[in-house]
Design a protein around this motif. Structure first.
Motif, PDB file in Angstrom:
ATOM      1  N   UNK A   1      38.771 -64.220   2.073  1.00 28.29           N
ATOM      2  CA  UNK A   1      39.285 -64.108   0.815  1.00 28.29           C
ATOM      3  C   UNK A   1      40.759 -63.597   0.447  1.00 28.29           C
ATOM      4  N   UNK A   2      41.285 -63.052   1.737  1.00 25.16           N
ATOM      5  CA  UNK A   2      42.642 -62.575   1.409  1.00 25.16           C
ATOM      6  C   UNK A   2      42.998 -61.357   2.162  1.00 25.16           C
TER       7      UNK A   2
ATOM      8  N   UNK B   1      34.103 -53.524  -5.314  1.00 24.27           N
ATOM      9  CA  UNK B   1      33.179 -54.643  -4.779  1.00 24.27           C
ATOM     10  C   UNK B   1      33.774 -55.646  -3.738  1.00 24.27           C
ATOM     11  N   UNK B   2      34.968 -55.821  -4.074  1.00 19.60           N
ATOM     12  CA  UNK B   2      35.768 -56.689  -3.231  1.00 19.60           C
ATOM     13  C   UNK B   2      35.703 -56.237  -1.728  1.00 19.60           C
ATOM     14  N   UNK B   3      36.181 -55.267  -1.627  1.00 19.82           N
ATOM     15  CA  UNK B   3      36.222 -54.448  -0.237  1.00 19.82           C
ATOM     16  C   UNK B   3      34.877 -54.517   0.454  1.00 19.82           C
ATOM     17  N   UNK B   4      33.940 -54.223  -0.277  1.00 23.21           N
ATOM     18  CA  UNK B   4      32.634 -54.241   0.377  1.00 23.21           C
ATOM     19  C   UNK B   4      31.936 -55.650   0.783  1.00 23.21           C
ATOM     20  N   UNK B   5      32.209 -56.578  -0.311  1.00 18.87           N
ATOM     21  CA  UNK B   5      31.722 -57.934  -0.170  1.00 18.87           C
ATOM     22  C   UNK B   5      32.698 -58.736   0.676  1.00 18.87           C
ATOM     23  N   UNK B   6      33.909 -58.825   0.640  1.00 19.57           N
ATOM     24  CA  UNK B   6      34.643 -59.762   1.073  1.00 19.57           C
ATOM     25  C   UNK B   6      35.247 -59.187   2.631  1.00 19.57           C
TER      26      UNK B   6
ATOM     27  N   UNK C   1      45.411 -56.057  -6.932  1.00 20.35           N
ATOM     28  CA  UNK C   1      44.742 -55.283  -7.581  1.00 20.35           C
ATOM     29  C   UNK C   1      44.270 -53.925  -6.810  1.00 20.35           C
ATOM     30  N   UNK C   2      44.470 -52.804  -7.672  1.00 19.39           N
ATOM     31  CA  UNK C   2      44.499 -51.460  -7.250  1.00 19.39           C
ATOM     32  C   UNK C   2      43.160 -50.793  -7.415  1.00 19.39           C
ATOM     33  N   UNK C   3      42.776 -49.994  -6.426  1.00 18.31           N
ATOM     34  CA  UNK C   3      41.385 -49.231  -6.674  1.00 18.31           C
ATOM     35  C   UNK C   3      41.599 -47.772  -6.057  1.00 18.31           C
TER      36      UNK C   3
ATOM     37  N   UNK D   1      39.479 -52.807 -13.119  1.00 17.69           N
ATOM     38  CA  UNK D   1      40.097 -53.235 -11.867  1.00 17.69           C
ATOM     39  C   UNK D   1      39.657 -52.465 -10.851  1.00 17.69           C
ATOM     40  N   UNK D   2      39.559 -51.131 -10.771  1.00 14.59           N
ATOM     41  CA  UNK D   2      39.212 -50.452  -9.660  1.00 14.59           C
ATOM     42  C   UNK D   2      37.874 -50.550  -9.103  1.00 14.59           C
ATOM     43  N   UNK D   3      36.745 -50.811 -10.125  1.00 15.40           N
ATOM     44  CA  UNK D   3      35.553 -51.082  -9.655  1.00 15.40           C
ATOM     45  C   UNK D   3      35.294 -52.629  -8.982  1.00 15.40           C
TER      46      UNK D   3
END
Length: 749
Positions: A478-479, A54-59, A513-515, A48-50
């Motif tokens: 995306x959110x 990836x979501x923070x960088x991509x989205x 989701x928590x990172x 989940x953390x990874x």
């Protein structure tokens, strides 16, 4: 094995020429492998953390900073000095212009946030997010950092990307230093062991071939999968140690055969058929122990497994094929240049035989004392606390380490390491309404200082600041996401507890989701724990099957697994006692004591050390079984087997322990821990376990050592490996039992 033996004698020149040719190709191909290795690989990429990372960088085009620049004005100028403001703002713009930079924010471009200014008011921060995985952002940092100098500013660089750059440099320096240290020490020890300079040089030649092959194998692996920078150090040490170990066993058997009157050809054939088979079995057991690392999702484990398996098999094959060819070429000259000839004892001392007989006279007290000692030595591991590697694995002289320590001492590190909470699927229309209640709920959790999001900042269950221009970064197509700021150290028990609380908090408008660093630690330990039973099962099953095929016994494989586990207790206890609790720094060298050990090290240590323990188990069992098949006398076989292998095992343990102990000179705490732990594991196993526990156990078990049910016995008769007659020799049929002092009525193999 007979075919290999005949080829080693008849085609020795061809075999040696091919070995040199292939080794030269491997060395040429792998010469630049250091440049293609990657740092990191400690996290599960599917966790989940990874995925949050990836979501923070991509989205969202953002994420936790992996490159941190500490900016200080020269000539005593503070952060508000116009010249410093101009230079720092220009620095941020230059950073943003480089390829591979996702975002760059700073004290000067983010509204003069107090969190980005040092407590003494002399420095400010630039927080940079570089794109890609560990290898990619390490390469980006290596490329752009040297180009960021400014005459008006003093710049210090840290963050995980710059830490990896320094780790790579220190790792390469450590490897060179270890090789320069271990080569002369090993040569002196080999001369002392063999007496002959000619014989002493042979293991070093085999080790050189194994190390050269290692670089070629790792270079090939980099074309197929990410390979950890630590794989080069670990596999090089394994190749050196095992090549020397296997060569020692083969050469010792060859010299024994020559001393017994065999001609060179017969000595080579007997050596390959006996010691050679044992070496192949040993290499296979070590390789299968390392294969357990392949089931873990972290490429740190997998790359070491791939490289380790390859180098172990190369060391075994070189010792079984090329070394016998070289022995056939040398013949009796293997004993030439006898440095200590006039001082060396010409007849065996019988120490190991006397030790085995003494142990077998009182097996219960010996087992009780040794087991109790190992349990006591292992007890510190019960208080183990785990973390992940950060800049503190580097030596204190490292620039990235010094910058990181300055960051801890002079800045609020909670601001640079927030916990991101991603709400994928939250629409722009719903975000203004749904985010405030959830942010308020998170801000009430123990250890949370503030929650920042699209709608403003929240603390203690209420909004404390309205949204600013910078708040737009919290939303994307995306959110949305939230930043949970906490002063809690991420790699700590409170940090793990905070992640658990955030993940369990109710009120999220969509699944959250928590990172962040603390979440990565939680996810890594969970992934490791979930996969560990599978790895242990692989090791246990493969060990049982191989030792059954080797011995035809059901009890011996079970005994081997249990004693190997017991022998590792001292290693794991010392890991905590020294590297977590901070004792014995005078012995192992300086390192930063964080009160925790890296979560990946126990697993890596276990798989390697278990394989090395099996190495000595196979060596000892091969001679015990050989004697038992000749005599049918369990006690006599154990004593004679230990007499014939004890000196070789202790010498091998000293040599391979020396190889791993050179890691204590490493500036990287991870390598220092691994080297010291493995050196201790080898020494304990070859002395306390093989010298004391194995004779005691085999004496108590008696002929049950060699028992197997009928179906398994028939299976072994058909598929098992045996190079000796199982008929009892006449000369042993009436031999008195060395302990009981009488001849048994019947003996049977």
């Amino acid at each position: 094995m007979n075919v290999i033996a005949r080829l080693a004698v008849a085609r020795r020149g061809l075999i040696l020429a091919l070995t040199v040719f292939v080794a030269a190709l491997a060395g040429f191909y792998g010469a630049g492998v250091q440049q293609h290795l990657a740092n990191g690989g400690f996290q599960d990429p599917s966790s989940e953390s990874m995925r949050v990372d990836s979501t923070l960088a991509g989205d969202f085009g953002t994420g936790a900073p992996n490159l941190v620049v500490i900016v200080t004005g020269r000539d005593g100028r503070g952060p508000e000095d116009p010249a410093v403001v101009d230079a720092a703002s220009g620095l941020v713009q230059r950073i943003r212009s480089f390829d591979g930079v996702v975002s760059a924010d700073s004290y000067w471009t983010s509204g003069r946030s107090a969190a980005l200014r040092s407590k003494d008011g002399e420095s400010g921060l630039v927080l940079v997010r570089l794109s890609g995985n560990e290898g990619t952002y390490q390469a980006t940092a290596k490329r752009i950092v040297p180009r960021l100098g400014d005459d008006r500013l003093d710049l210090r660089f840290t963050g995980i990307a710059q830490t990896y750059v320094d780790v790579e440099k220190v790792s390469a320096d450590d490897l060179l230093r270890a090789e320069l240290i271990v080569a002369p020490i090993t040569l002196v020890l080999l001369i002392a062991i063999f007496g002959s300079l000619a014989a002493a040089l042979l293991p070093l030649l085999v080790a050189g071939v194994a190390v050269v092959f290692t670089t070629g194998v790792l270079q090939l692996l980099t074309e197929l999968t990410p390979v950890s920078v630590f794989a080069l150090n670990v596999t090089t040490a394994l190749g050196l140690g095992l090549a020397i170990d296997y060569s020692l066993f083969v050469i010792s058997r060859f010299r024994d055969e020559l001393a017994a009157g065999a001609d060179v050809g017969r000595a080579v054939r007997t050596t390959v058929r006996t010691a050679g088979l044992t070496v192949l079995f040993s290499g296979l057991t070590v390789a299968l122990s390392l294969s357990a690392l392949l089931v873990f999702p972290m490429y740190f484990f997998r790359s070491i497994a791939y490289g380790g398996i390859a180098v172990v098999l190369v060391a075994a094959l070189t010792s079984v094929v090329a070394l016998p060819a070289l022995l056939a070429l040398l013949g009796h000259r293997v004993n030439s240049l006898d440095v200590f000839g006039r001082f060396r004892r010409r007849t065996p001392s019988g120490f190991w035989r006397r030790l085995a007989l003494g142990v077998m006279r009182r097996p219960v007290p010996v087992m009780t004392v040794i087991v109790a000692l190992l349990v006591v030595l292992g007890s510190p591991f019960l208080s183990a606390s785990f973390s992940l590697a950060d800049d503190r694995v580097l030596p204190a002289s490292s620039p990235a380490r010094q910058a990181a320590q300055y960051l801890r001492d002079n800045f609020d590190v909670g601001e640079t390491n927030p916990i991101p909470v991603v709400l994928s699927g939250l629409s722009d229309a719903d975000a203004p309404r749904a985010l405030p209640p959830y942010a308020e709920r998170l801000s009430t959790l123990p250890g949370v200082r503030r929650v920042d999001t699209l709608t403003g900042s929240y603390a203690d269950g209420r909004q404390v600041a309205p949204p600013t221009e910078a708040s737009g970064r919290f939303t994307g197509p995306e959110g949305s996401w939230l930043s949970v700021v906490s002063p809690v150290e991420p790699y700590s028990k409170p940090g793990r507890a905070l992640v658990a609380a955030v993940r369990e908090a109710d009120g999220a408008p969509v699944p959250a989701r928590v990172g962040g660093q603390a979440a990565q630690l939680v996810d890594t330990t969970r992934a490791t724990g979930d996969t560990l039973p599978t790895a242990l099962l692989i090791i246990a099953v493969t060990t049982f099957v191989l030792l059954f095929l080797f011995t035809g016994s059901v009890l011996i494989p079970v005994k081997a697994v249990l004693l190997n586990l017991l022998s590792l207790t001292a290693t794991f206890g010392s890991m905590v006692y020294v590297f977590q609790d901070g004792h014995l720094k005078w012995l192992v060298g300086e390192f930063t004591n964080t009160g925790m050990i890296d979560a990946t090290m126990p697993v890596l240590m276990f798989c390697i050390a278990f394989g090395l323990s099996m190495d000595y188990e196979v060596f000892l069992l091969s001679r015990i079984r050989e004697e038992y098949l000749r005599s049918g006398d369990n006690t006599h076989s154990v004593a004679l087997g230990l007499e014939k292998t004890g000196r070789v095992m202790s010498a091998g343990a000293l040599l391979i322990g020396t190889v791993f102990a050179t890691f204590a000179s490493s500036g990287l705490t991870l390598l220092k821990l691994l080297g010291v732990g493995l050196a201790l594991a080898v020494v304990v196993d070859a002395t306390l376990v093989r010298g004391l526990l194995v004779p005691a156990f085999m004496r108590l078990a008696g002929r049950a050592n060699w028992w197997a049910p009928g179906p398994l016995r028939r299976l072994h008769d058909r598929f098992g490996l045996s190079e000796h007659s199982e008929e009892i020799s006449e000369e042993y049929r009436d031999r008195p039992d060395p302990i009981a002092g009488r001849a048994p009525a019947e003996r049977s193999a």
